[in-house]
Design a protein around this motif. Structure first.
Motif, mmCIF file in Angstrom:
data_model
loop_
_atom_site.group_PDB
_atom_site.id
_atom_site.type_symbol
_atom_site.label_atom_id
_atom_site.label_comp_id
_atom_site.label_asym_id
_atom_site.label_seq_id
_atom_site.Cartn_x
_atom_site.Cartn_y
_atom_site.Cartn_z
ATOM 1 N N ARG A 9 -6.279 -57.980 70.578
ATOM 2 C CA ARG A 9 -6.930 -56.667 70.518
ATOM 3 C C ARG A 9 -7.764 -56.424 71.772
ATOM 4 O O ARG A 9 -7.745 -55.318 72.339
ATOM 5 N N GLU A 10 -8.489 -57.443 72.220
ATOM 6 C CA GLU A 10 -9.295 -57.295 73.428
ATOM 7 C C GLU A 10 -8.411 -57.097 74.652
ATOM 8 O O GLU A 10 -8.748 -56.312 75.552
ATOM 9 N N GLU A 11 -7.283 -57.797 74.701
ATOM 10 C CA GLU A 11 -6.368 -57.632 75.836
ATOM 11 C C GLU A 11 -5.794 -56.213 75.863
ATOM 12 O O GLU A 11 -5.659 -55.604 76.928
ATOM 13 N N ILE A 12 -5.451 -55.694 74.685
ATOM 14 C CA ILE A 12 -4.939 -54.324 74.606
ATOM 15 C C ILE A 12 -6.021 -53.331 75.039
ATOM 16 O O ILE A 12 -5.747 -52.363 75.758
ATOM 17 N N ALA A 13 -7.252 -53.578 74.609
ATOM 18 C CA ALA A 13 -8.352 -52.691 74.993
ATOM 19 C C ALA A 13 -8.519 -52.654 76.509
ATOM 20 O O ALA A 13 -8.797 -51.592 77.092
ATOM 21 N N GLU A 14 -8.335 -53.801 77.163
ATOM 22 C CA GLU A 14 -8.451 -53.847 78.621
ATOM 23 C C GLU A 14 -7.330 -53.049 79.288
ATOM 24 O O GLU A 14 -7.558 -52.353 80.287
ATOM 25 N N VAL A 15 -6.105 -53.181 78.761
ATOM 26 C CA VAL A 15 -4.978 -52.422 79.306
ATOM 27 C C VAL A 15 -5.246 -50.924 79.203
ATOM 28 O O VAL A 15 -5.049 -50.162 80.160
ATOM 29 N N LEU A 16 -5.704 -50.480 78.043
ATOM 30 C CA LEU A 16 -5.976 -49.059 77.842
ATOM 31 C C LEU A 16 -7.153 -48.585 78.683
ATOM 32 O O LEU A 16 -7.174 -47.457 79.174
ATOM 33 N N SER A 17 -8.155 -49.463 78.855
ATOM 34 C CA SER A 17 -9.329 -49.088 79.640
ATOM 35 C C SER A 17 -8.944 -48.763 81.073
ATOM 36 O O SER A 17 -9.517 -47.859 81.700
ATOM 37 N N GLY A 18 -7.948 -49.492 81.610
ATOM 38 C CA GLY A 18 -7.492 -49.228 82.964
ATOM 39 C C GLY A 18 -6.846 -47.866 83.120
ATOM 40 O O GLY A 18 -6.679 -47.369 84.236
ATOM 41 N N MET A 19 -6.459 -47.248 81.989
ATOM 42 C CA MET A 19 -5.864 -45.906 82.020
ATOM 43 C C MET A 19 -6.858 -44.834 81.589
ATOM 44 O O MET A 19 -6.496 -43.675 81.407
ATOM 45 N N GLY A 20 -8.119 -45.243 81.379
ATOM 46 C CA GLY A 20 -9.119 -44.284 80.929
ATOM 47 C C GLY A 20 -9.036 -44.006 79.437
ATOM 48 O O GLY A 20 -9.564 -42.993 78.967
ATOM 49 N N LEU A 21 -8.379 -44.906 78.689
ATOM 50 C CA LEU A 21 -8.242 -44.746 77.244
ATOM 51 C C LEU A 21 -8.982 -45.861 76.530
ATOM 52 O O LEU A 21 -9.398 -46.849 77.140
ATOM 53 N N ARG A 22 -9.147 -45.724 75.215
ATOM 54 C CA ARG A 22 -9.805 -46.768 74.447
ATOM 55 C C ARG A 22 -9.260 -46.795 73.032
ATOM 56 O O ARG A 22 -8.722 -45.797 72.542
ATOM 57 N N LEU A 23 -9.401 -47.950 72.393
ATOM 58 C CA LEU A 23 -9.026 -48.066 70.990
ATOM 59 C C LEU A 23 -10.089 -47.400 70.125
ATOM 60 O O LEU A 23 -11.285 -47.603 70.343
ATOM 61 N N SER A 24 -9.662 -46.637 69.149
ATOM 62 C CA SER A 24 -10.604 -46.006 68.236
ATOM 63 C C SER A 24 -11.050 -47.028 67.191
ATOM 64 O O SER A 24 -10.214 -47.576 66.467
ATOM 65 N N PRO A 25 -12.359 -47.309 67.100
ATOM 66 C CA PRO A 25 -12.838 -48.270 66.101
ATOM 67 C C PRO A 25 -12.491 -47.850 64.670
ATOM 68 O O PRO A 25 -12.246 -48.701 63.813
ATOM 69 N N GLU A 26 -12.450 -46.522 64.423
ATOM 70 C CA GLU A 26 -12.169 -46.041 63.070
ATOM 71 C C GLU A 26 -10.701 -46.211 62.692
ATOM 72 O O GLU A 26 -10.367 -46.352 61.520
ATOM 73 N N LYS A 27 -9.810 -46.192 63.687
ATOM 74 C CA LYS A 27 -8.385 -46.219 63.407
ATOM 75 C C LYS A 27 -7.726 -47.559 63.726
ATOM 76 O O LYS A 27 -6.524 -47.719 63.539
ATOM 77 N N THR A 28 -8.513 -48.510 64.226
ATOM 78 C CA THR A 28 -7.959 -49.811 64.584
ATOM 79 C C THR A 28 -8.317 -50.824 63.504
ATOM 80 O O THR A 28 -9.490 -50.964 63.146
ATOM 81 N N LEU A 29 -7.324 -51.526 63.018
ATOM 82 C CA LEU A 29 -7.510 -52.437 61.887
ATOM 83 C C LEU A 29 -6.845 -53.769 62.170
ATOM 84 O O LEU A 29 -5.723 -53.820 62.677
ATOM 85 N N ILE A 30 -7.548 -54.844 61.868
ATOM 86 C CA ILE A 30 -6.936 -56.167 61.839
ATOM 87 C C ILE A 30 -6.917 -56.609 60.382
ATOM 88 O O ILE A 30 -7.963 -56.657 59.731
ATOM 89 N N THR A 31 -5.735 -56.891 59.879
ATOM 90 C CA THR A 31 -5.613 -57.252 58.474
ATOM 91 C C THR A 31 -4.506 -58.275 58.295
ATOM 92 O O THR A 31 -3.571 -58.325 59.094
#
Length: 224
Positions: free
Chosen positions: A50-72
């Motif tokens: 999840r952190e690696e994905i967040a870094e990839v998206l951050s480089g594009m000016g995007l971010r994971l939504s805490p409300e819509k992101t789930l680890i289950t």
């Protein structure tokens, strides 16, 4: 999609190599902007990815939504594109399988639409009501018939019958049910008017679809 390019599913050789190195394997499932990353590993592996994905998206000016992101865990399940995906023990056995069936939220939505149509003007003929309900029900069941949908379709059938019968009762308040049964069914109590028959959700599964087969799976799931 950046996530798809960076986290494409490993091939057979890569998966074997990752297992030898003690690394998690994963598979990306994507539809438009909705995606799930299925992981064969631990919760810690999922959090790291999840952190690696967040870094990839951050480089594009995007971010994971805490409300819509789930680890289950797959045993706890998740909803994705209207489906509920969850592992259960198969009845009568000790084996566990992943089942895919309509999510409760999706079922509630179609029930609300049925209720809204059925609580309209009762001055309409029954045929008009059935012609409004049938295409809506046919489309919904066509989408969900490929999962383990037998119980859901049975529940929807009961709810549908109840709502239409109440509509008929309100339309003919002083007419006995026995008379209405003869007038608005073919002897079995299922609503019919002329050549128009109320769509039966359970009939969609008579071709053998919507069974109880599943796919064994393990690991954590990231949904975003």
């Amino acid at each position: 999609m950046a996530v798809g390019r960076s986290f494409g599913s490993p091939g057979p050789y890569q998966r074997a190599k990752r297992r030898r190195l003690g690394l998690p394997n994963y598979r990306l499932i994507r539809y438009a902007d909705d995606w799930v990353l299925a992981i064969s590993g631990t919760k810690e592996h999922a959090e790291t990815l999840r952190e690696e994905i967040a870094e990839v998206l951050s480089g594009m000016g995007l971010r994971l939504s805490p409300e819509k992101t789930l680890i289950t865990h797959i045993d706890e399940g998740l909803d994705f594109l209207g489906w509920r995906i969850q592992r259960h023990r198969k009845r009568g056995t000790s084996k566990h399988y992943v089942y895919v069936y309509p999510a409760k939220k999706t079922l509630r939505a179609i029930m609300a639409k049925v209720k809204a149509v059925c609580w309209q003007n009762t001055n309409l003929p029954l045929e008009a009501l059935l012609r409004q309900l049938n295409p809506m029900l046919a489309g919904w069941t066509a989408h969900f018939k490929h999962g383990c949908s037998k119980a859901t379709f049975g529940y929807l059938r009961h709810y549908l019958w109840h709502q239409v019968i109440r509509w008929i009762g309100h339309k003919h308040r002083r007419t006995p049910w026995r008379t209405l049964r003869r007038r608005y069914s073919r002897g079995d109590g299922w609503p019919t008017h002329g050549e128009v028959v109320l769509f039966n959700p359970e009939a969609v599964l008579r071709d053998g679809q919507g069974g109880d087969d599943g796919v064994v799976d393990r690991g954590e799931v990231i949904r975003a």
